[in-house]
Design a protein around this motif. Structure first.
Motif, PDB file in Angstrom:
ATOM      1  N   ALA A 161      -1.660 -28.949 -30.536  1.00 45.79           N
ATOM      2  CA  ALA A 161      -1.257 -27.540 -30.445  1.00 45.79           C
ATOM      3  C   ALA A 161       0.110 -27.294 -31.054  1.00 45.79           C
ATOM      4  N   GLY A 162       0.888 -28.360 -31.259  1.00 43.46           N
ATOM      5  CA  GLY A 162       2.210 -28.215 -31.857  1.00 43.46           C
ATOM      6  C   GLY A 162       3.344 -28.190 -30.861  1.00 43.46           C
ATOM      7  N   CYS A 163       3.075 -28.596 -29.643  1.00 43.40           N
ATOM      8  CA  CYS A 163       4.114 -28.575 -28.615  1.00 43.40           C
ATOM      9  C   CYS A 163       5.146 -29.665 -28.870  1.00 43.40           C
ATOM     10  N   PRO A 164       6.435 -29.384 -28.754  1.00 39.36           N
ATOM     11  CA  PRO A 164       7.452 -30.434 -28.889  1.00 39.36           C
ATOM     12  C   PRO A 164       7.397 -31.394 -27.703  1.00 39.36           C
ATOM     13  N   PHE A 165       7.763 -32.645 -27.959  1.00 43.91           N
ATOM     14  CA  PHE A 165       7.676 -33.702 -26.950  1.00 43.91           C
ATOM     15  C   PHE A 165       9.049 -34.297 -26.660  1.00 43.91           C
ATOM     16  N   GLU A 166       9.150 -34.930 -25.491  1.00 45.91           N
ATOM     17  CA  GLU A 166      10.320 -35.721 -25.130  1.00 45.91           C
ATOM     18  C   GLU A 166       9.841 -37.112 -24.721  1.00 45.91           C
ATOM     19  N   TYR A 167      10.594 -38.129 -25.118  1.00 45.99           N
ATOM     20  CA  TYR A 167      10.261 -39.491 -24.674  1.00 45.99           C
ATOM     21  C   TYR A 167      11.100 -39.816 -23.444  1.00 45.99           C
ATOM     22  N   ILE A 168      10.443 -39.893 -22.294  1.00 49.21           N
ATOM     23  CA  ILE A 168      11.122 -40.157 -21.021  1.00 49.21           C
ATOM     24  C   ILE A 168      10.360 -41.267 -20.313  1.00 49.21           C
ATOM     25  N   PRO A 169      10.815 -42.517 -20.416  1.00 49.53           N
ATOM     26  CA  PRO A 169      10.098 -43.648 -19.789  1.00 49.53           C
ATOM     27  C   PRO A 169       9.851 -43.448 -18.306  1.00 49.53           C
ATOM     28  N   GLU A 170      10.778 -42.775 -17.614  1.00 48.00           N
ATOM     29  CA  GLU A 170      10.632 -42.564 -16.171  1.00 48.00           C
ATOM     30  C   GLU A 170       9.438 -41.675 -15.831  1.00 48.00           C
ATOM     31  N   LEU A 171       8.925 -40.946 -16.816  1.00 46.38           N
ATOM     32  CA  LEU A 171       7.746 -40.105 -16.615  1.00 46.38           C
ATOM     33  C   LEU A 171       6.480 -40.763 -17.158  1.00 46.38           C
ATOM     34  N   GLY A 172       6.649 -41.906 -17.811  1.00 49.51           N
ATOM     35  CA  GLY A 172       5.486 -42.619 -18.324  1.00 49.51           C
ATOM     36  C   GLY A 172       5.380 -42.650 -19.832  1.00 49.51           C
ATOM     37  N   HIS A 197       5.842 -40.444 -23.669  1.00 48.70           N
ATOM     38  CA  HIS A 197       6.005 -39.161 -24.355  1.00 48.70           C
ATOM     39  C   HIS A 197       5.291 -38.063 -23.565  1.00 48.70           C
ATOM     40  N   VAL A 198       6.024 -37.028 -23.216  1.00 45.60           N
ATOM     41  CA  VAL A 198       5.441 -35.902 -22.473  1.00 45.60           C
ATOM     42  C   VAL A 198       5.832 -34.589 -23.153  1.00 45.60           C
ATOM     43  N   PRO A 199       4.958 -33.579 -23.103  1.00 47.91           N
ATOM     44  CA  PRO A 199       5.292 -32.285 -23.707  1.00 47.91           C
ATOM     45  C   PRO A 199       6.464 -31.637 -22.979  1.00 47.91           C
ATOM     46  N   ARG A 200       7.353 -31.028 -23.745  1.00 50.47           N
ATOM     47  CA  ARG A 200       8.486 -30.355 -23.129  1.00 50.47           C
ATOM     48  C   ARG A 200       7.976 -29.189 -22.283  1.00 50.47           C
ATOM     49  N   HIS A 201       8.461 -29.104 -21.041  1.00 46.39           N
ATOM     50  CA  HIS A 201       7.979 -28.065 -20.134  1.00 46.39           C
ATOM     51  C   HIS A 201       9.038 -27.741 -19.088  1.00 46.39           C
ATOM     52  N   SER A 202       8.889 -26.580 -18.487  1.00 41.92           N
ATOM     53  CA  SER A 202       9.800 -26.130 -17.444  1.00 41.92           C
ATOM     54  C   SER A 202       9.199 -26.432 -16.077  1.00 41.92           C
ATOM     55  N   GLU A 203       9.952 -26.111 -15.017  1.00 47.36           N
ATOM     56  CA  GLU A 203       9.410 -26.294 -13.667  1.00 47.36           C
ATOM     57  C   GLU A 203       8.307 -25.289 -13.362  1.00 47.36           C
ATOM     58  N   THR A 204       8.216 -24.219 -14.168  1.00 46.14           N
ATOM     59  CA  THR A 204       7.099 -23.283 -14.015  1.00 46.14           C
ATOM     60  C   THR A 204       5.876 -23.766 -14.785  1.00 46.14           C
ATOM     61  N   MET A 205       5.981 -24.947 -15.406  1.00 43.12           N
ATOM     62  CA  MET A 205       4.919 -25.618 -16.167  1.00 43.12           C
ATOM     63  C   MET A 205       4.633 -24.940 -17.507  1.00 43.12           C
ATOM     64  N   ALA A 206       5.540 -24.080 -17.956  1.00 40.49           N
ATOM     65  CA  ALA A 206       5.421 -23.465 -19.278  1.00 40.49           C
ATOM     66  C   ALA A 206       5.922 -24.428 -20.339  1.00 40.49           C
ATOM     67  N   THR A 207       5.346 -24.351 -21.540  1.00 41.18           N
ATOM     68  CA  THR A 207       5.852 -25.086 -22.698  1.00 41.18           C
ATOM     69  C   THR A 207       6.588 -24.092 -23.594  1.00 41.18           C
ATOM     70  N   PRO A 208       7.274 -24.557 -24.634  1.00 41.85           N
ATOM     71  CA  PRO A 208       7.945 -23.616 -25.550  1.00 41.85           C
ATOM     72  C   PRO A 208       6.980 -22.739 -26.347  1.00 41.85           C
ATOM     73  N   LEU A 209       5.684 -23.072 -26.343  1.00 42.27           N
ATOM     74  CA  LEU A 209       4.701 -22.276 -27.076  1.00 42.27           C
ATOM     75  C   LEU A 209       4.176 -21.159 -26.183  1.00 42.27           C
ATOM     76  N   PRO A 210       4.285 -19.908 -26.599  1.00 40.49           N
ATOM     77  CA  PRO A 210       3.853 -18.779 -25.767  1.00 40.49           C
ATOM     78  C   PRO A 210       2.395 -18.911 -25.320  1.00 40.49           C
ATOM     79  N   GLY A 211       2.175 -18.805 -24.021  1.00 38.96           N
ATOM     80  CA  GLY A 211       0.822 -18.842 -23.481  1.00 38.96           C
ATOM     81  C   GLY A 211       0.272 -20.227 -23.218  1.00 38.96           C
ATOM     82  N   LEU A 212       1.027 -21.276 -23.555  1.00 36.76           N
ATOM     83  CA  LEU A 212       0.538 -22.646 -23.357  1.00 36.76           C
ATOM     84  C   LEU A 212       1.277 -23.296 -22.197  1.00 36.76           C
ATOM     85  N   PHE A 213       0.513 -23.802 -21.215  1.00 37.13           N
ATOM     86  CA  PHE A 213       1.066 -24.414 -20.022  1.00 37.13           C
ATOM     87  C   PHE A 213       0.478 -25.811 -19.837  1.00 37.13           C
ATOM     88  N   VAL A 214       1.185 -26.637 -19.068  1.00 39.74           N
ATOM     89  CA  VAL A 214       0.725 -27.994 -18.767  1.00 39.74           C
ATOM     90  C   VAL A 214       0.920 -28.258 -17.277  1.00 39.74           C
TER      91      VAL A 214
END
Length: 412
Positions: free
Chosen positions: A295-306, A308-325
């Motif tokens: 989908a084109g979502c930017p990622f962050e590499y955070i070993p503590e989360l397992g 590469h994970v998509p960048r997201h907020s605590e509301t589970m939104a991603t930087p792409l409008p309308g796309l949530f995880v």
């Protein structure tokens, strides 16, 4: 017509669908498996409180609630592409193209494969496959098995196999190499297992585990760890043995091991063959995030989360409008955390959609706080520094908050 497409009918996906539909949104859930529930379907364990967590029953509760809200759940549907459209998003499946203003990706996690010579023989499977065979399909994996890999997931499923009366002869480590890395080092394995020491089946093991949290004592304990291992509900955990080959002609017949030192180095002349008719490889879990990448979502590499994970907020939104995880795509945690995240995602989507029931944001704030509370209460954390990982993701989100991102665009 649908307002929200949820990809994945596991705990996060179903909870998200229910929360969104509860505000009046029209929701469609798709999943490639034959029935809803995801990883919940294989889970069966006793909580520290003494209560039993039955994943199949939990999945049935969510499914009934979803049906009561009119949610369209479509199983046996595979998603192979997702892209922006004039009305929001297009989701390409083996049964056609779906469109909606909002998409929630809740694809969960997958298991790391650890290659071992002979791993293509019939009777070799991932530890998760053994769990599904046992708890979902009620099929016995074999008469006598060996687990290669010692991690929290392996021991949770070991207990489930034992409850089903399946004999697991022993647990050994994979041979240390570029793929297995720390999974093949006894000292590193002990350090990771100490995070679940409070769940050890005996008072002696719990007491010893508390002592091993001291680095000096841990190093001594690793060097002098018994070659025959310590028993976990009758199954020896042999941290000083590594599997170098799975033996068999037409199917699994055994596992060849060697003794190793505290750092995973092979001790020459210590080969030994153990008989078995099935082998489970336990490599751990990583976020199944390919669709978010497509989908084109930017990622962050955070070993503590397992990983590469998509960048997201605590509301589970991603930087792409309308796309949530939501769920393990955002970091490896328990099913209870995944459900709490799904609820937060569903309410967040409803708020963006302008649904009055969620417009005030009060429900959403409570859902986010519930995620934090559940995270602190769960008995097992697959990654001990999960709070650090979540904090790092929140910092990354705040650093890029307000940045407009187009699908496929690389930022920061």
């Amino acid at each position: 017509m649908t307002d929200l497409i949820v990809i994945g009918s596991g705990p996060a996906g179903l909870a998200g669908a229910i929360a969104a539909a509860g505000t009046g949104l029209r929701v469609t859930v798709v999943d490639e498996f034959i029935r809803p529930g995801g990883r919940l379907l294989g889970q069966l364990h006793q909580e520290p409180s003494g209560e039993w967590w039955n994943g199949i029953k939990e999945a049935e509760k969510l499914q009934h609630e979803a049906h009561a809200l009119g949610i369209n759940i479509r199983c046996g549907v595979s998603v192979y592409n997702i892209e922006t459209a004039e009305a929001g998003w297009k989701v390409y499946t083996n049964e056609g193209v779906l469109e909606a203003p909002f998409v929630l990706i809740a694809t969960g996690a997958a298991e790391y494969p650890i290659p071992v010579p002979g791993w293509t023989l019939p009777g070799v499977m991932s530890i998760g496959a053994a769990q599904v065979m046992t708890n979902v399909h009620r099929v016995q994996a074999g008469r006598k098995g060996i687990i290669i890999g010692a991690n929290i997931l392996a021991f949770a499923i070991l207990n489930e196999l034992q409850l089903a009366g399946i004999k697991v002869d022993r647990v050994v480590l994979p041979e240390k190499n570029a793929v297995s890395r720390q999974a093949g080092e006894p000292e590193a394995v002990i350090r990771s297992l100490l995070n679940a020491a409070h769940l050890a089946p005996s008072a002696l093991l719990r007491f010893g585990s508390r002592l091993m949290k001291n680095e000096t004592i841990r190093n001594i304990g690793t060097r002098f760890y018994p070659k025959n291992g310590l028993k976990i509900n009758g199954t020896p955990l042999q941290l000083r043995k590594a599997a170098v080959e799975i033996i068999g002609t037409e199917q699994v017949e055994g596992v060849r091991t060697v003794d190793i030192d505290a750092y995973g180095h092979v001790i020459p002349g210590t080969d030994r063959l153990y008989e078995a008719d099935f082998v489970c490889i336990a490599g751990g879990l990583y976020p199944l995030a390919e669709l978010a990448a497509v989908a084109g979502c930017p990622f962050e590499y955070i070993p503590e989360l397992g990983g590469h994970v998509p960048r997201h907020s605590e509301t589970m939104a991603t930087p792409l409008p309308g796309l949530f995880v939501a769920g393990n795509i955002t970091g490896i945690e328990s099913g209870k955390v995944a459900m709490a995240q799904g609820t937060a995602a569903g309410l967040s989507i409803a708020k963006q959609a302008g649904k009055q029931a969620a417009a005030s944001g009060r429900q959403l704030e409570q859902a986010i706080e519930h995620v934090r509370t559940i995270r602190q209460q769960v008995a097992i954390q697959f990654h001990p520094d999960i709070e650090l990982g979540r904090s790092q993701m929140n910092e990354q989100w705040k650093a890029h908050e307000g940045t407009s991102v187009q699908p496929g665009e690389k930022i920061g």
